[in-house]
Design an enzyme around this catalytic site. Structure first.
Site, mmCIF file in Angstrom:
data_model
loop_
_atom_site.group_PDB
_atom_site.id
_atom_site.type_symbol
_atom_site.label_atom_id
_atom_site.label_comp_id
_atom_site.label_asym_id
_atom_site.label_seq_id
_atom_site.Cartn_x
_atom_site.Cartn_y
_atom_site.Cartn_z
ATOM 1 N N GLY A 46 0.833 -1.190 0.000
ATOM 2 C CA GLY A 46 0.000 0.000 0.000
ATOM 3 C C GLY A 46 0.871 1.244 0.000
ATOM 4 O O GLY A 46 2.035 1.189 0.430
ATOM 5 N N GLN A 51 2.828 9.984 1.415
ATOM 6 C CA GLN A 51 4.143 9.330 1.523
ATOM 7 C C GLN A 51 5.076 9.698 0.369
ATOM 8 O O GLN A 51 6.283 9.509 0.476
ATOM 9 C CB GLN A 51 3.987 7.803 1.545
ATOM 10 C CG GLN A 51 3.432 7.255 2.841
ATOM 11 C CD GLN A 51 3.352 5.753 2.781
ATOM 12 O OE1 GLN A 51 2.401 5.205 2.254
ATOM 13 N NE2 GLN A 51 4.363 5.073 3.300
ATOM 14 N N CYS A 93 5.952 -0.397 7.105
ATOM 15 C CA CYS A 93 5.596 0.813 6.364
ATOM 16 C C CYS A 93 6.796 1.248 5.539
ATOM 17 O O CYS A 93 7.922 1.266 6.044
ATOM 18 C CB CYS A 93 5.201 1.915 7.343
ATOM 19 S SG CYS A 93 4.800 3.466 6.536
ATOM 20 N N LEU A 94 6.560 1.603 4.276
ATOM 21 C CA LEU A 94 7.663 2.019 3.406
ATOM 22 C C LEU A 94 8.326 3.297 3.929
ATOM 23 O O LEU A 94 9.473 3.575 3.585
ATOM 24 C CB LEU A 94 7.161 2.239 1.974
ATOM 25 C CG LEU A 94 6.668 0.980 1.256
ATOM 26 C CD1 LEU A 94 6.087 1.335 -0.111
ATOM 27 C CD2 LEU A 94 7.781 -0.052 1.117
ATOM 28 N N HIS A 135 -4.366 1.380 7.498
ATOM 29 C CA HIS A 135 -2.992 1.896 7.574
ATOM 30 C C HIS A 135 -2.824 3.082 6.610
ATOM 31 O O HIS A 135 -2.294 4.131 6.983
ATOM 32 C CB HIS A 135 -2.021 0.754 7.229
ATOM 33 C CG HIS A 135 -0.578 1.129 7.176
ATOM 34 N ND1 HIS A 135 0.377 0.540 7.973
ATOM 35 C CD2 HIS A 135 0.093 2.029 6.401
ATOM 36 C CE1 HIS A 135 1.571 1.069 7.698
ATOM 37 N NE2 HIS A 135 1.419 1.976 6.744
ATOM 38 N N GLU A 136 -3.314 2.917 5.374
ATOM 39 C CA GLU A 136 -3.164 3.995 4.383
ATOM 40 C C GLU A 136 -4.037 5.194 4.732
ATOM 41 O O GLU A 136 -3.637 6.339 4.547
ATOM 42 C CB GLU A 136 -3.496 3.481 2.972
ATOM 43 C CG GLU A 136 -2.626 2.323 2.480
ATOM 44 C CD GLU A 136 -1.140 2.505 2.730
ATOM 45 O OE1 GLU A 136 -0.648 3.649 2.653
ATOM 46 O OE2 GLU A 136 -0.459 1.510 3.031
ATOM 47 N N HIS A 139 -2.322 7.320 7.186
ATOM 48 C CA HIS A 139 -1.372 8.228 6.538
ATOM 49 C C HIS A 139 -2.077 9.499 6.058
ATOM 50 O O HIS A 139 -1.555 10.604 6.206
ATOM 51 C CB HIS A 139 -0.734 7.563 5.303
ATOM 52 C CG HIS A 139 0.442 6.677 5.609
ATOM 53 N ND1 HIS A 139 1.573 7.135 6.241
ATOM 54 C CD2 HIS A 139 0.676 5.374 5.332
ATOM 55 C CE1 HIS A 139 2.446 6.136 6.354
ATOM 56 N NE2 HIS A 139 1.922 5.052 5.810
HETATM 57 NI NI NI Z 1 2.754 3.159 5.653
#
Ligand code: NI
Length: 165
Positions: A46, A51, A93-94, A135-136, A139
């Site tokens: 995701g 991000q 998480c990236l 999660h997204e 963000h």
């Molecule tokens: Ni993330």
């Protein structure tokens, strides 16, 4: 398509609430395509627009959905309209390389939003997809996975970042 730079914690954009998308035009569709490419290249499941430094309420996801199938979605201006149950899956998480924690989230949800072509979308999600969506959407509200962690875990992660410098 082009690869976008993924912002990492503690960059300030990750604390910012994303603005609602007013128009799903060519520029936004290019952003969506670039986000797909960036997510796939980084082997993520995701990615939220904040991000990659974009102030747009938009995320993409690519999650296994039984057998060899995958569900690949882009959701613009997502809103949760139903949520129930509870699940806790280990998440990464990236924007937080090397950081993983379990987070308690709803096990099932229904979201509304718009797809890449501006069509209204209603999606029911369970299990991993439900977790990825929450999660997204975190963000997009300026909340990063590490905000769910204990102070001790946060400090340990920040310390490990300093060591890498
Ligand atoms: Ni993330």
């Amino acid at each position: 398509m082009s690869l976008l730079r993924i912002c990492t914690y503690p960059e300030s954009i990750l604390k910012q609430k994303a603005g609602a998308v007013k128009d799903i035009d060519g520029a936004l569709q290019r952003l969506i395509d670039d986000m797909y490419e960036t997510m796939h290249t980084a082997s993520g499941v995701g990615l939220a627009a904040t991000q990659v430094g974009k102030d747009n309420a938009l995320f993409v996801a690519d999650v296994p959905s039984g057998d060899d199938k995958r569900l690949v979605i882009a959701v613009v201006n997502p809103v949760i309209v139903e949520s129930d149950g509870q699940s806790s899956i280990e998440e990464g998480c990236l924007s937080l390389p090397g950081f993983r924690i379990n987070v308690k989230r709803a096990a099932r949800l229904v979201i509304k939003g718009y797809d890449r072509d501006g069509r209204e979308l209603v999606l029911e999600a369970r299990d991993l997809l439900a977790t990825v969506i929450q999660h997204e959407m975190d963000h997009l509200n300026g909340v990063t996975l590490i905000d769910h962690a204990s102070l001790l875990k946060r400090e340990a992660y920040l310390k490990s970042l300093k060591k890498d410098d």
